[in-house]
Design a protein around this motif. Structure first.
Motif, mmCIF file in Angstrom:
data_model
loop_
_atom_site.group_PDB
_atom_site.id
_atom_site.type_symbol
_atom_site.label_atom_id
_atom_site.label_comp_id
_atom_site.label_asym_id
_atom_site.label_seq_id
_atom_site.Cartn_x
_atom_site.Cartn_y
_atom_site.Cartn_z
ATOM 1 N N ARG A 15 -28.639 28.202 -63.014
ATOM 2 C CA ARG A 15 -27.500 29.000 -63.485
ATOM 3 C C ARG A 15 -27.050 28.546 -64.882
ATOM 4 O O ARG A 15 -26.746 29.378 -65.750
ATOM 5 C CB ARG A 15 -26.343 28.896 -62.503
ATOM 6 N N HIS A 71 -29.547 29.717 -67.515
ATOM 7 C CA HIS A 71 -29.395 31.146 -67.759
ATOM 8 C C HIS A 71 -28.158 31.430 -68.617
ATOM 9 O O HIS A 71 -28.230 32.193 -69.595
ATOM 10 C CB HIS A 71 -29.315 31.882 -66.418
ATOM 11 N N ALA A 72 -27.035 30.807 -68.269
ATOM 12 C CA ALA A 72 -25.797 31.021 -69.037
ATOM 13 C C ALA A 72 -25.968 30.558 -70.483
ATOM 14 O O ALA A 72 -25.557 31.250 -71.418
ATOM 15 C CB ALA A 72 -24.636 30.282 -68.379
ATOM 16 N N LEU A 112 -28.028 33.084 -72.511
ATOM 17 C CA LEU A 112 -27.291 34.286 -72.916
ATOM 18 C C LEU A 112 -26.289 33.979 -74.022
ATOM 19 O O LEU A 112 -26.033 34.819 -74.885
ATOM 20 C CB LEU A 112 -26.591 34.903 -71.713
ATOM 21 N N ARG A 121 -31.935 37.052 -73.953
ATOM 22 C CA ARG A 121 -31.648 38.259 -73.175
ATOM 23 C C ARG A 121 -32.016 38.017 -71.717
ATOM 24 O O ARG A 121 -33.037 37.386 -71.422
ATOM 25 C CB ARG A 121 -32.478 39.439 -73.674
ATOM 26 N N CYS A 122 -31.188 38.531 -70.826
ATOM 27 C CA CYS A 122 -31.443 38.403 -69.399
ATOM 28 C C CYS A 122 -32.649 39.257 -69.019
ATOM 29 O O CYS A 122 -32.744 40.419 -69.393
ATOM 30 C CB CYS A 122 -30.219 38.830 -68.596
ATOM 31 N N ASN A 123 -33.551 38.657 -68.247
ATOM 32 C CA ASN A 123 -34.707 39.378 -67.723
ATOM 33 C C ASN A 123 -34.787 39.177 -66.204
ATOM 34 O O ASN A 123 -35.827 39.355 -65.604
ATOM 35 C CB ASN A 123 -35.979 38.894 -68.413
ATOM 36 N N ALA A 149 -31.372 37.870 -63.330
ATOM 37 C CA ALA A 149 -30.240 36.968 -63.079
ATOM 38 C C ALA A 149 -30.642 35.846 -62.113
ATOM 39 O O ALA A 149 -31.573 36.006 -61.322
ATOM 40 C CB ALA A 149 -29.072 37.757 -62.503
ATOM 41 N N ALA A 161 -34.245 32.159 -62.629
ATOM 42 C CA ALA A 161 -33.638 33.099 -63.563
ATOM 43 C C ALA A 161 -34.684 33.349 -64.638
ATOM 44 O O ALA A 161 -35.504 32.478 -64.939
ATOM 45 C CB ALA A 161 -32.379 32.515 -64.181
ATOM 46 N N VAL A 186 -35.322 34.770 -68.635
ATOM 47 C CA VAL A 186 -34.725 35.116 -69.916
ATOM 48 C C VAL A 186 -35.825 35.360 -70.940
ATOM 49 O O VAL A 186 -36.942 34.873 -70.789
ATOM 50 C CB VAL A 186 -33.760 34.019 -70.426
#
Length: 118
Positions: free
Chosen positions: A81, A84-85, A88, A93-95, A97, A111, A113
């Motif tokens: 997590r 990922h945060a 971003l 870019r999120c690919n 979640a 996650a 990205v």
């Protein structure tokens, strides 16, 4: 004595400063730091160790083709997590979640990205 298949991986980036800020941020939650820095390259690994990931400045870099995927190991879902945060917040870019991916394995939590270079 065991051996590993890969010593490290290197890939080109268009903007070393931007990519360095991105990878500094996303790799920190996973326990990796910048282990070397040159005018045209950066390396990441465990503190006090060698590089496992190197970024090379290539002003007109060709992006990897379809199917390229670079996976980092995390020990906990919270690390995933945080990775990922951070991605971003630093131009990624999120690919996908953060969450369980049971089709990859019963304990697979991931996650996905895309980094600033795509």
């Amino acid at each position: 004595m065991g051996t590993t298949m890969l010593h490290h991986i290197s890939f080109g980036v268009r903007d070393l400063g931007r990519s360095g800020a991105f990878y500094d941020a996303v790799l920190a939650p996973l326990g990796y730091v910048r282990v070397f820095e040159h005018d045209t390259a950066l390396g990441y690994g465990k503190a006090g160790g060698g590089d496992k990931l190197s970024l090379k400045w290539v002003p007109e870099v060709a992006l990897p083709g379809d199917g390229f995927h670079l996976a980092f190991a995390a020990e906990t879902p919270d690390q995933v997590r945080a990775f990922h945060a951070a991605a971003l917040q630093h131009g990624g870019r999120c690919n996908g979640a953060p969450g369980p991916r049971p089709h990859y394995g019963c304990h697979y939590f991931a996650a996905f990205v895309v980094d600033p270079d795509g």
